[in-house]
Design a protein around this motif. Structure first.
Motif, PDB file in Angstrom:
ATOM      1  N   ILE A  54       0.830  -1.205   0.000  1.00  0.00           N
ATOM      2  CA  ILE A  54       0.000   0.000   0.000  1.00  0.00           C
ATOM      3  C   ILE A  54       0.865   1.256   0.000  1.00  0.00           C
ATOM      4  N   VAL A  55       1.936   1.262   0.806  1.00  0.00           N
ATOM      5  CA  VAL A  55       2.826   2.426   0.876  1.00  0.00           C
ATOM      6  C   VAL A  55       3.474   2.685  -0.487  1.00  0.00           C
ATOM      7  N   LYS A  56       3.958   1.613  -1.129  1.00  0.00           N
ATOM      8  CA  LYS A  56       4.620   1.777  -2.437  1.00  0.00           C
ATOM      9  C   LYS A  56       3.633   2.269  -3.497  1.00  0.00           C
ATOM     10  N   VAL A  57       2.402   1.713  -3.458  1.00  0.00           N
ATOM     11  CA  VAL A  57       1.390   2.123  -4.441  1.00  0.00           C
ATOM     12  C   VAL A  57       1.037   3.599  -4.273  1.00  0.00           C
ATOM     13  N   LEU A  58       0.848   4.040  -3.038  1.00  0.00           N
ATOM     14  CA  LEU A  58       0.502   5.441  -2.791  1.00  0.00           C
ATOM     15  C   LEU A  58       1.630   6.375  -3.233  1.00  0.00           C
ATOM     16  N   ASP A  59       2.875   5.961  -3.028  1.00  0.00           N
ATOM     17  CA  ASP A  59       4.002   6.794  -3.481  1.00  0.00           C
ATOM     18  C   ASP A  59       3.956   6.990  -4.992  1.00  0.00           C
ATOM     19  N   LYS A  60       3.640   5.925  -5.718  1.00  0.00           N
ATOM     20  CA  LYS A  60       3.596   6.031  -7.187  1.00  0.00           C
ATOM     21  C   LYS A  60       2.413   6.880  -7.652  1.00  0.00           C
ATOM     22  N   ILE A  61       1.246   6.616  -7.016  1.00  0.00           N
ATOM     23  CA  ILE A  61       0.033   7.346  -7.454  1.00  0.00           C
ATOM     24  C   ILE A  61       0.151   8.832  -7.176  1.00  0.00           C
ATOM     25  N   ASN A  62       0.727   9.188  -6.010  1.00  0.00           N
ATOM     26  CA  ASN A  62       0.815  10.606  -5.617  1.00  0.00           C
ATOM     27  C   ASN A  62       1.989  11.332  -6.261  1.00  0.00           C
ATOM     28  N   ALA A  63       2.823  10.597  -7.023  1.00  0.00           N
ATOM     29  CA  ALA A  63       3.954  11.258  -7.681  1.00  0.00           C
ATOM     30  C   ALA A  63       3.450  12.115  -8.845  1.00  0.00           C
ATOM     31  N   SER A  64       4.216  13.150  -9.175  1.00  0.00           N
ATOM     32  CA  SER A  64       3.847  14.017 -10.331  1.00  0.00           C
ATOM     33  C   SER A  64       4.069  13.242 -11.624  1.00  0.00           C
ATOM     34  N   ASN A  65       3.445  13.757 -12.674  1.00  0.00           N
ATOM     35  CA  ASN A  65       3.579  13.087 -13.971  1.00  0.00           C
ATOM     36  C   ASN A  65       5.028  13.014 -14.426  1.00  0.00           C
TER      37      ASN A  65
END
Length: 552
Positions: A54-65
């Motif tokens: 979950i932590v890794k997924v959130l880091d990717k989703i919340n990253a800028s384009n």
């Protein structure tokens, strides 16, 4: 956006989250709490969550384009899990444990699951069925993520068999003096010791209890742990005894006399029995044991190669025995001129057991046991001096000089009047210390000899190889080996002596069970402690340099 990213699998057992970049910079961040809220809304909050994922997924989703790396993908972040069970052993496989992990949205554990886990781990013996049922009941109350572990099976260590034992069927005359007769009202008559212990021909003396086989043990995996059977220690026949014709495990008397109990059997001494020893009977000098029902009068002498048993009192007389001296009442001596002249003397190659003694000189190879009191006596024993009864409530040692090779035990030592009382225990300590010093000198000598051999070797090596005598080289090597072996042998003796000495320091002591009064001089080995103030129950010990009291 969160509704678009999260979804349940078709079978409702997994939660997927789509990993895609944010639409633009203004898109709100997705936090973990948002995912938890979604799980609660979907009634799957009890699912097992993959926190790191979950932590890794959130880091990717919340990253800028600009920071986005990778392709859109579906990732499992939670799943339904049934309760699980696992078994384990301790190192010796004597205890087995079951661990139940609580269900995460799935099914609870069933009894068949516990049994299957036991079977898979090969736990086949010592299973506690009640504990198994309790574990099953408790597992139903586990919250998601919780676990419960309990010992579910226990092995048994083998119990070794007991050696054959000897059960005496007659009384020990030595113990009678310490155990006065009980009256009908429950009180004790200190003067009544009952009848003399004698046996008749054919009377059973002792019974041998056969050894037991022992009980096998087992591990929880079913392995049998073998036991060791008890040793079969045969009965030993002493003079005056033989095996019963009806039972080979019973020893009977072949003659009438006084029984003498030994660890391996019973001896029957065809004793000389007398009512008393007076001027009328004269002195007694007998090959065997002597039993005197009454008193030994003043000025009389009794000598026996066996034991001497007196039912009454011994007055200013001389008794010498090749065995024990047992006096059921006491010794009444008198002082002539100072403590150096005591008219009553006892000398035994066995033990001396008496109720009380005053102004008596007592020597014994075995224990000296006085159950009530010893006043102004001189005692010397190659064993222990015990001034106490079986209850350890009575026993006073007052005045005189007392020497014991081993230890001393007394209820009350000295008197409030401050009468001088000298007690010397562990007389063998000095000899042991001398032996230790001698071993030290031997070790030092061996080291000196070894150094001389090494010096000779060095001088030999400085010579040309062709001028080194082979015989001398061999002799030096042999001599060096001999000194090394001798040094190791002496060190082993010194270690053994030191260990033995430390043990004896704790066993060869002066034990005072109630009071120790001023005027007492306590010596252990070569160290002396003058008692200047009253002490309570204590144990006087030595470390080889000084004597000091310890509380009992």
């Amino acid at each position: 956006m969160l509704q678009q990213l999260l979804r349940l699998s078709n079978d409702g057992r997994r939660v997927y989250m789509t990993v895609i970049p944010k639409a633009d910079e203004n898109t709100p961040r997705i936090e973990k709490k948002h995912i938890v809220e979604w799980l609660i809304d979907q009634k799957v909050a009890s699912f097992f969550r993959f926190e790191e994922t979950i932590v890794k997924v959130l880091d990717k989703i919340n990253a800028s384009n600009d920071e986005w790396k990778g392709e859109p993908d579906d990732v499992v972040i939670a799943e339904r899990r049934d309760a699980s069970v696992a078994a384990r052993f301790d190192e010796q496989k004597m205890t087995a444990f079951l661990r139940v992990n609580g269900a995460c949205g799935g099914n609870p554990i069933k009894g068949s699951d516990l049994l299957a886990s036991l079977k898979e781990a090969q736990i086949v013996r010592g299973v506690k069925k009640q504990t198994l049922q309790k574990l099953l009941t408790a597992s139903a109350r586990l919250k998601p993520g919780e676990y419960l572990e309990a010992p579910i099976a226990a092995g048994k260590w083998p119990i070794p068999g007991e050696d054959s034992k000897l059960a005496f069927l007659v009384q020990d005359s030595k113990a009678r003096i310490l155990r006065p007769q009980e009256r009908e009202d429950g009180t004790v008559d200190m003067r009544d010791l009952g009848k003399m212990v004698t046996v008749q021909e054919g009377q059973p003396l002792a019974k041998r209890i056969p050894p037991t086989k022992g009980i096998e043990g087992f591990r929880v995996d079913g392995k049998v742990l073998p036991t060791t059977p008890g040793k079969d220690i045969p009965l030993r026949l002493f003079p005056g005894s033989d095996f019963s014709s009806n039972d080979e495990n019973i020893v009977v008397a072949t003659t009438s006399g006084m029984p003498i109990l030994h660890p391996e059997g019973v001896e029957v001494d065809n004793a000389l029995c007398m009512k008393s020893v007076t001027v009328a009977t004269g002195h007694v000098d007998f090959e065997g044991s002597v039993v005197i029902n009454g008193d030994v009068n003043a000025g009389m002498r009794v000598s026996a190669t066996g034991s001497i048993t007196v039912g009454g009192v011994v007055e200013t007389a001389f008794l010498e025995a090749g065995g024990d001296i047992i006096i059921h009442n006491g010794i009444l001596g008198k002082q002539l001129q100072g403590d150096q002249e005591i008219t009553t003397r006892m000398r035994a190659k066995g033990s001396v057991i008496v109720k009380f003694a005053q102004y008596a000189h007592i020597e014994a190879e075995g224990d000296i046991i006085i159950s009530q009191h010893a006043m102004h006596c001189t005692t010397r024993t190659n064993s222990n001096l015990l001034i106490c009864d079986q209850t350890k409530r009575t026993g006073t040692l007052t005045g005189g000089n007392h020497v014991a090779r081993c230890g001393v035990k007394v209820v009350t030592l000295g008197a409030t009047s401050g009468v001088v009382t000298r007690v010397h225990a562990f007389t063998g300590l000095e000899a042991m210390m001398i032996d230790t010093i001698q071993l030290g000198k031997e070790l030092e000598s061996e080291h000196e000899q070894l150094m001389k051999v090494k010096d000779a070797e060095m001088k030999l090596l400085q010579q040309p190889a062709n001028k080194r005598p082979e015989a001398l080289i061999e002799r030096l090597a042999w001599t060096k080996t001999h000194h090394f072996e001798r040094i190791a042998e002496i060190k082993a003796k010194m270690d053994s002596s030191s260990s033995e000495l430390n043990t004896l320091y704790r066993s060869h002591t002066i034990d005072v069970l109630k009071h120790c009064f001023p005027g007492v001089y306590c010596q252990i080995g070569e160290s002396t402690l003058p008692v200047t103030s009253e002490l309570g129950a204590c144990r006087l010990v030595t470390n080889g340099k000084e004597v000091y009291p310890e509380p009992l």
